[in-house]
Design a protein around this motif. Structure first.
Motif, PDB file in Angstrom:
ATOM      1  N   ASP A  52     -59.198   2.318-102.559  1.00 39.53           N
ATOM      2  CA  ASP A  52     -58.439   3.037-103.659  1.00 39.53           C
ATOM      3  C   ASP A  52     -57.244   2.050-103.971  1.00 39.53           C
ATOM      4  OD1 ASP A  52     -57.560   4.359-106.092  1.00 39.53           O
ATOM      5  OD2 ASP A  52     -57.535   6.196-104.885  1.00 39.53           O
ATOM      6  N   VAL A  53     -56.987   1.739-105.243  1.00 36.93           N
ATOM      7  CA  VAL A  53     -55.830   0.701-105.574  1.00 36.93           C
ATOM      8  C   VAL A  53     -54.472   1.483-105.639  1.00 36.93           C
ATOM      9  CG1 VAL A  53     -57.311  -0.955-106.752  1.00 36.93           C
ATOM     10  CG2 VAL A  53     -56.203   0.911-107.955  1.00 36.93           C
ATOM     11  N   ILE A  54     -54.664   2.790-105.491  1.00 40.66           N
ATOM     12  CA  ILE A  54     -53.667   3.768-105.597  1.00 40.66           C
ATOM     13  C   ILE A  54     -53.443   4.521-104.272  1.00 40.66           C
ATOM     14  CG2 ILE A  54     -52.395   5.790-106.720  1.00 40.66           C
ATOM     15  CD1 ILE A  54     -54.352   5.402-109.047  1.00 40.66           C
ATOM     16  N   SER A  55     -52.124   4.093-103.455  1.00 40.05           N
ATOM     17  CA  SER A  55     -51.919   4.533-102.205  1.00 40.05           C
ATOM     18  C   SER A  55     -51.836   6.103-102.120  1.00 40.05           C
ATOM     19  CB  SER A  55     -50.801   4.115-101.813  1.00 40.05           C
ATOM     20  OG  SER A  55     -49.564   4.585-102.529  1.00 40.05           O
ATOM     21  N   ALA A  56     -52.189   6.540-101.116  1.00 36.43           N
ATOM     22  CA  ALA A  56     -51.747   8.225-100.912  1.00 36.43           C
ATOM     23  C   ALA A  56     -50.415   8.642-101.227  1.00 36.43           C
ATOM     24  CB  ALA A  56     -52.359   8.445 -99.387  1.00 36.43           C
ATOM     25  N   ARG A  57     -49.500   7.980-100.843  1.00 36.83           N
ATOM     26  CA  ARG A  57     -48.239   8.428-101.096  1.00 36.83           C
ATOM     27  C   ARG A  57     -47.936   8.270-102.670  1.00 36.83           C
ATOM     28  NH1 ARG A  57     -43.771   4.176 -98.904  1.00 36.83           N
ATOM     29  NH2 ARG A  57     -44.352   2.299 -99.943  1.00 36.83           N
ATOM     30  N   LEU A  58     -48.393   7.515-103.440  1.00 37.85           N
ATOM     31  CA  LEU A  58     -48.249   7.418-104.812  1.00 37.85           C
ATOM     32  C   LEU A  58     -49.202   8.261-105.498  1.00 37.85           C
ATOM     33  CD1 LEU A  58     -46.919   6.006-107.157  1.00 37.85           C
ATOM     34  CD2 LEU A  58     -48.892   4.304-107.173  1.00 37.85           C
ATOM     35  N   HIS A  59     -50.360   8.719-104.895  1.00 37.90           N
ATOM     36  CA  HIS A  59     -51.115   9.846-105.450  1.00 37.90           C
ATOM     37  C   HIS A  59     -50.173  11.245-105.295  1.00 37.90           C
ATOM     38  CE1 HIS A  59     -55.447   9.005-106.447  1.00 37.90           C
ATOM     39  NE2 HIS A  59     -55.378   8.113-105.301  1.00 37.90           N
ATOM     40  N   ALA A  60     -49.536  11.278-103.945  1.00 36.87           N
ATOM     41  CA  ALA A  60     -48.689  12.553-103.928  1.00 36.87           C
ATOM     42  C   ALA A  60     -47.559  12.640-104.967  1.00 36.87           C
ATOM     43  CB  ALA A  60     -48.349  12.366-102.656  1.00 36.87           C
ATOM     44  N   ARG A  61     -46.944  11.365-105.234  1.00 32.13           N
ATOM     45  CA  ARG A  61     -46.212  11.403-106.143  1.00 32.13           C
ATOM     46  C   ARG A  61     -46.534  11.838-107.511  1.00 32.13           C
ATOM     47  NH1 ARG A  61     -40.418   9.992-106.359  1.00 32.13           N
ATOM     48  NH2 ARG A  61     -39.866  10.326-108.336  1.00 32.13           N
TER      49      ARG A  61
ATOM     50  N   HIS B 210     -37.446  -0.755 -99.854  1.00 28.10           N
ATOM     51  CA  HIS B 210     -36.586   0.261 -99.475  1.00 28.10           C
ATOM     52  C   HIS B 210     -36.424   1.434-100.572  1.00 28.10           C
ATOM     53  CE1 HIS B 210     -33.333   2.380 -97.637  1.00 28.10           C
ATOM     54  NE2 HIS B 210     -32.792   2.626 -98.622  1.00 28.10           N
ATOM     55  N   VAL B 211     -36.567   1.121-101.757  1.00 27.28           N
ATOM     56  CA  VAL B 211     -36.307   1.798-102.906  1.00 27.28           C
ATOM     57  C   VAL B 211     -37.847   2.413-102.820  1.00 27.28           C
ATOM     58  CG1 VAL B 211     -36.009   2.421-105.338  1.00 27.28           C
ATOM     59  CG2 VAL B 211     -34.554   0.722-104.250  1.00 27.28           C
ATOM     60  N   LEU B 212     -38.627   1.848-102.864  1.00 26.91           N
ATOM     61  CA  LEU B 212     -40.079   2.495-102.787  1.00 26.91           C
ATOM     62  C   LEU B 212     -40.269   3.452-101.800  1.00 26.91           C
ATOM     63  CD1 LEU B 212     -42.661   2.021-104.695  1.00 26.91           C
ATOM     64  CD2 LEU B 212     -43.501   0.413-102.984  1.00 26.91           C
ATOM     65  N   ASP B 213     -39.871   3.257-100.548  1.00 28.33           N
ATOM     66  CA  ASP B 213     -39.987   4.228 -99.325  1.00 28.33           C
ATOM     67  C   ASP B 213     -39.114   5.550 -99.552  1.00 28.33           C
ATOM     68  OD1 ASP B 213     -41.498   2.474 -98.185  1.00 28.33           O
ATOM     69  OD2 ASP B 213     -40.252   1.813 -96.559  1.00 28.33           O
ATOM     70  N   GLU B 214     -38.069   5.112-100.335  1.00 28.85           N
ATOM     71  CA  GLU B 214     -37.221   6.286-100.632  1.00 28.85           C
ATOM     72  C   GLU B 214     -37.689   7.183-101.550  1.00 28.85           C
ATOM     73  OE1 GLU B 214     -33.130   5.092-101.971  1.00 28.85           O
ATOM     74  OE2 GLU B 214     -32.475   5.042 -99.724  1.00 28.85           O
ATOM     75  N   GLU B 215     -38.512   6.710-102.695  1.00 33.46           N
ATOM     76  CA  GLU B 215     -39.161   7.588-103.669  1.00 33.46           C
ATOM     77  C   GLU B 215     -40.293   7.895-103.159  1.00 33.46           C
ATOM     78  OE1 GLU B 215     -38.069   8.132-106.357  1.00 33.46           O
ATOM     79  OE2 GLU B 215     -35.964   7.150-106.496  1.00 33.46           O
ATOM     80  N   LEU B 216     -41.202   7.417-102.532  1.00 29.88           N
ATOM     81  CA  LEU B 216     -42.710   7.753-102.196  1.00 29.88           C
ATOM     82  C   LEU B 216     -42.694   8.120-100.655  1.00 29.88           C
ATOM     83  CD1 LEU B 216     -44.816   5.027-103.704  1.00 29.88           C
ATOM     84  CD2 LEU B 216     -43.847   7.085-104.609  1.00 29.88           C
ATOM     85  N   GLY B 217     -41.604   8.133 -99.913  1.00 32.44           N
ATOM     86  CA  GLY B 217     -41.801   8.514 -98.497  1.00 32.44           C
ATOM     87  C   GLY B 217     -42.598   7.088 -97.774  1.00 32.44           C
ATOM     88  N   SER B 218     -42.104   7.172 -96.492  1.00 28.12           N
ATOM     89  CA  SER B 218     -42.810   5.898 -95.610  1.00 28.12           C
ATOM     90  C   SER B 218     -44.323   5.875 -95.674  1.00 28.12           C
ATOM     91  CB  SER B 218     -42.326   5.959 -94.335  1.00 28.12           C
ATOM     92  OG  SER B 218     -41.109   5.952 -94.124  1.00 28.12           O
ATOM     93  N   PRO B 219     -44.974   4.564 -95.623  1.00 30.14           N
ATOM     94  CA  PRO B 219     -46.163   4.309 -95.873  1.00 30.14           C
ATOM     95  C   PRO B 219     -46.901   5.207 -94.222  1.00 30.14           C
ATOM     96  CG  PRO B 219     -45.209   2.424 -95.447  1.00 30.14           C
ATOM     97  CD  PRO B 219     -44.126   3.431 -95.547  1.00 30.14           C
TER      98      PRO B 219
END
Length: 99
Positions: free
Chosen positions: A4-13, A90-99
């Motif tokens: 899936d092109v959409i990561s699990a953490r982006l799905h969660a967001r 860093h911003v992405l990790d803050e917004e979505l959580g660590s991969p």
């Protein structure tokens, strides 16, 4: 099955920002199309897709505007989603959580 092109953490967001299941499915579908459209940008796919979600802040109309912005110039989308600078991982990790 292809990854899936959409990561699990982006799905969660997406589920968090768009709690209505039908709306979330629509957002995910639009993100998949956008990922395909921006494949030649050579940018991190998660970064681009997250910029659309983050700039929308849970507002469907703002999300639609973000998709239009991405189609016009993906760099403007990155700026709108606050992922346009060198600290974007860093911003992405803050917004979505660590991969």
């Amino acid at each position: 099955m292809a990854e899936d092109v959409i990561s699990a953490r982006l799905h969660a967001r997406v589920r968090r920002d768009f709690p209505d299941a039908d709306v979330a499915r629509g957002v995910v579908g639009a993100l998949r199309v956008l990922a395909d459209e921006l494949a030649n940008s050579r940018q991190d796919t998660e970064r681009l897709l997250a910029a659309a979600v983050l700039s929308a802040a849970g507002d469907v109309d703002q999300f639609r505007a973000a998709i239009r912005l991405a189609r016009a110039d993906w760099r403007d989308l990155l700026m709108a989603g606050e992922l346009g600078h060198g600290n974007w991982p860093h911003v992405l990790d803050e917004e979505l959580g660590s991969p």
